[in-house]
Structures are given as structure tokens and as C-alpha cells.
Design an enzyme around this catalytic site. Structure first.
Site, PDB file in Angstrom:
ATOM      1  N   ASP A  95      32.537  39.015  36.546  1.00 12.54           N
ATOM      2  CA  ASP A  95      32.891  37.756  37.168  1.00 12.54           C
ATOM      3  C   ASP A  95      34.144  38.204  38.125  1.00 12.54           C
ATOM      4  O   ASP A  95      35.059  38.257  37.907  1.00 12.54           O
ATOM      5  CB  ASP A  95      33.367  36.844  36.126  1.00 12.54           C
ATOM      6  CG  ASP A  95      33.356  35.358  36.769  1.00 12.54           C
ATOM      7  OD1 ASP A  95      33.136  35.287  37.631  1.00 12.54           O
ATOM      8  OD2 ASP A  95      33.583  34.298  35.724  1.00 12.54           O
ATOM      9  N   ASP A 101      29.079  35.334  42.648  1.00 12.66           N
ATOM     10  CA  ASP A 101      30.297  35.939  42.146  1.00 12.66           C
ATOM     11  C   ASP A 101      30.054  36.344  40.774  1.00 12.66           C
ATOM     12  O   ASP A 101      31.215  36.833  40.309  1.00 12.66           O
ATOM     13  CB  ASP A 101      31.203  35.222  42.601  1.00 12.66           C
ATOM     14  CG  ASP A 101      31.392  33.803  41.914  1.00 12.66           C
ATOM     15  OD1 ASP A 101      30.389  33.505  41.192  1.00 12.66           O
ATOM     16  OD2 ASP A 101      32.580  33.346  41.885  1.00 12.66           O
ATOM     17  N   GLU A 102      28.912  36.313  40.143  1.00 10.78           N
ATOM     18  CA  GLU A 102      29.085  37.109  38.769  1.00 10.78           C
ATOM     19  C   GLU A 102      27.456  37.565  38.359  1.00 10.78           C
ATOM     20  O   GLU A 102      26.602  36.947  39.099  1.00 10.78           O
ATOM     21  CB  GLU A 102      29.386  35.760  37.751  1.00 10.78           C
ATOM     22  CG  GLU A 102      28.326  34.640  37.623  1.00 10.78           C
ATOM     23  CD  GLU A 102      28.752  33.545  36.746  1.00 10.78           C
ATOM     24  OE1 GLU A 102      29.144  34.272  35.539  1.00 10.78           O
ATOM     25  OE2 GLU A 102      28.850  32.609  36.765  1.00 10.78           O
TER      26      GLU A 102
END
Length: 396
Positions: A19, A112-113
Site C-alpha cells: 500500500d 496505489d495498492e
């Protein structure tokens, strides 16, 4: 920081959850080091919403999804940075390229993860903690942004571990320590538990995951339904059968813009749809992708959102063709002077350019608009986005 809950991990299944910390804000701080020690957020200065806030801004209560006007009241000295989605996509692509050097079993959860199944990489790269630290170091070195990593035997445990690792850390939960890790957590940490469900759990006297775990499954199912009740019971003991599902080949690419003021002017909307179409088409050409379906999304002044899609005659990355599809989709909305707050363009059903079949008409010229745009892309890459523009887009 690195923390390991102790014990020897069972390597039968090892899942990482990666993350990126305050991703949009971290990208901006990497580009503008003077912002590192200052409260800042990505979003509109006086209107719109906060997309991402750095940890200095979060100390004042600023968080993602908050109206920019409220963020300004909470911290008048905070620096607002306009979002640059092209750059965020580029950094995200670089991060995912690093993840795929670790394993092919990468499941994107958002820009973003991601989840990684690194079970097969342990013999090659070392322990799960060593893999996690290697990954974090490469992301920091190559992309200049921090990330937190959670490690566990299931996706659920890995996700919670990465949350505890923030900011910029790593937490590993071996299989033998899962229950000790989960049970002290509040019920709000559970997947599927929002404010409403949490309130009902509190009314039943259930405040920790341990409380959930020691409540009979049937009781939970009668209170929350068969599916949710059963899921809460299983997850409270760390049981999660979901596997990491690698990214499918079909993807989408889009862009959106919030107007400075709500508008009902069709000329202004048309120009913005053209601008967004050009932006998306340029990104597609850089990625070597063609798309067949174009979607337009419109958000009105009351935050109601609707969308329409059209299918092109063939896969394309040409601005005019994408804009034609986008504007046809917009016209299908049949709006009557509605006040529009935001408009977005998205191209779906993407395929790699060298794998796409394109049926050209018999009278098609040897060189067309696509070749013109490819040359323009080269000029823009050398001299900046203002070097070559359509005349209609030179004034906002």
C-alpha cells in the site's frame, strides 16, 4: 520500521499487501521537496475534494474525500496542489513493474495498492520479510515514494498488517500468530464493517474481533444475514479462502475534470470532453494500447452521477475518433441545460496495439491523423505539453 509478530511462518501460502503511503501526496513531494515538511494535500484549493493528504496535513484532521473548503478551514496554511493524474499513472506503472519482478502473481486493488502471492518466490529471494524489505527499497529508490507492506497467510490478514505498518513500514504476521494479531483489534477493522454495521455490533456488545470470534455463527447470521454473518465469523478467526488473482489483460484508461464553476454551457463541456479525449488518447499511445468502447461520465451540481457508453467501429487511439465516440455518448444523455460539476472520459476494452485487428477502408491514406499525433507526442515529450496543442484548446 519492521515488526514481525514472532514464530516461524508457514510458507505454504504467503501473501503481501503493498500500500503506497498517501500516494498522490507522496508523488508531489518527490517532485517538490520543499513540501516535505509542510502540511499539503492534492485537490482543489477552494472547491472540489481532497484526493490525498500528507501526514503533516493529517495531524490537522485533513483526510481524503474531505471537501477542500473544510480542509482549508482546518489548516489555512496547508498547500493545495492540483492533481496530475498522468504522472500518478506513470509512477503507479513503475511500481507495478517492480512488483512483477518479484512474482507474476500480482492483483491490483487500486492505482496505489496490490496483493502479491510470493509463495513461489521465497526459495529465490529469501524470507517473506526479506522480500518485503527488498520491494520497499526498490520502490523508494526507483520511484521515490514510500510504501507499507503487510505479510500474512491470507489477503485479509495481509491487508490489516499493512494498515498497522503505516507509515512507511512492514508488519509480518506468521500463521501461528494470526489469532493473537486479530483478536485485540476493534470490529471496525473487519472487511465489510462500515459505520452502520459497527453500530449494530456495538449494540450487541461486540467491540473487538475476539468478541466476534466467540459469538456463535448462527447468532451473527440471524443479525446480519447468512453471507455477511458467516463472513464475519470466518474472518474473525483469520480464515480467508480468497486467492490472489493476477490482473486481467483487459483494462481501461480515463481522465476527468471538475469545472471551476458548475456550468450548463454545451460549448464549454464540448471543449472539455475534447481536452480529456486528447489526454486519454495520448496516454494510450504511450502505453501501446487501443480501445473500442468510450464512456462519458457526468456529475451534476447535486453530485448525482450518470454515464453513457458507445462502441467504436474498431479499436483506436486517435483523439478525433475517441472524442467522436465520447461526444455521441454525451449527446445520448439528452441533457436540458443541466448544471454540470464534473465530466470524465474513459476508454475501455483495451488491447495491445500489435495484437489488435484494424480494418481500414479501401480509400484510407498511407498517412493519417494517427501519424500526425505520434509526431506531436514526440514534440510534447521533448518540449512540454504546451508545445503542440489543438487551436480550440489553447484557451480554457
Amino acid at each position: 520500521m519492521t515488526r514481525e509478530a514472532g514464530g516461524r511462518p508457514d510458507i505454504s501460502r504467503v501473501i503481501l499487501h503493498v500500500d503506497m503511503d498517501a500516494f498522490y501526496a507522496s508523488v508531489e513531494m518527490a517532485r517538490r521537496p520543499e513540501l516535505v515538511r509542510r502540511p499539503m494535500y492534492v485537490g482543489g484549493e477552494h472547491r472540489g475534494v481532497v484526493l490525498s493528504a500528507n501526514y503533516e496535513a493529517r495531524r490537522y484532521g485533513i483526510e481524503g474525500g474531505m471537501p477542500s473548503s473544510r480542509a482549508r478551514r482546518l489548516c489555512p496554511q496547508a498547500v493545495a496542489v492540483a492533481p496530475d493524474f498522468d504522472t500518478y499513472q506513470l509512477v503507479s506503472k513503475g511500481v507495478f513493474a517492480i512488483l512483477r519482478t518479484i512474482t507474476e502473481q500480482v492483483e491490483p486493488a487500486s492505482i496505489d495498492e496490490a496483493f502479491l502471492d510470493v509463495t513461489g518466490a521465497i526459495r529465490r529471494l529469501g524470507s517473506p520479510v526479506a522480500i518485503g524489505e527488498l520491494l520497499r527499497a526498490q520502490v523508494a529508490d526507483e520511484q521515490r515514494v514510500p510504501c507499507s507492506v503487510g505479510i500474512g497467510p491470507t489477503k485479509f490478514v495481509a491487508k490489516l498488517a499493512s494498515r498497522q505498518a503505516k507509515p512507511d513500514g512492514l508488519v509480518c504476521v506468521p500463521p501461528g500468530q494470526v489469532v493473537d494479531f486479530l483478536h485485540p483489534l476493534p470490529v471496525e477493522a473487519m472487511w465489510g464493517v462500515g459505520p452502520s454495521t459497527a453500530g449494530k455490533l456495538h449494540q450487541l456488545g461486540l467491540r473487538t474481533v475476539a468478541d466476534l470470534a466467540h459469538t456463535p455463527r448462527g447468532t451473527l447470521q440471524r443479525a446480519f444475514g447468512v453471507q455477511l454473518g458467516g463472513s464475519l465469523h470466518e474472518l474473525s478467526w483469520g480464515r480467508d479462502a480468497r486467492r490472489v488473482v493476477p490482473e486481467q489483460t483487459e483494462r481501461s484508461m480515463g481522465a476527468q475534470e471538475t469545472f471551476a464553476r458548475d456550468t450548463d454551457d454545451p460549448r464549454l463541456v464540448r471543449l472539455e470532453v475534447l481536452r480529456l479525449s486528447a489526454r486519454v488518447a495520448s496516454r494510450m499511445r504511450r502505453a501501446g494500447l487501443l480501445g473500442r468502447q468510450v464512456q462519458v461520465e457526468v456529475r451534476f451540481s447535486d453530485f448525482t452521477t450518470i454515464s453513457r457508453s458507445v462502441t467504436l467501429q474498431g479499436p483506436s487511439d486517435v483523439t478525433d475518433e475517441i472524442f467522436d465516440g465520447a461526444w455521441r455518448a454525451f449527446c445520448r444523455l439528452n441533457l436540458q441545460r443541466a448544471r454540470i460539476r464534473r465530466v470524465g472520459v474513459r476508454v475501455e476494452q483495451l488491447v495491445e496495439q500489435d495484437r489488435a485487428f484494424q480494418q481500414l477502408p479501401l480509400d484510407a491514406p498511407d498517412r493519417g491523423m494517427r501519424e500526425v499525433e505520434l509526431v506531436a507526442d514526440e514534440v510534447v515529450s521533448r518540449f512540454g505539453p504546451a508545445a503542440v496543442q489543438r487551436a480550440s484548446l489553447t484557451r480554457r
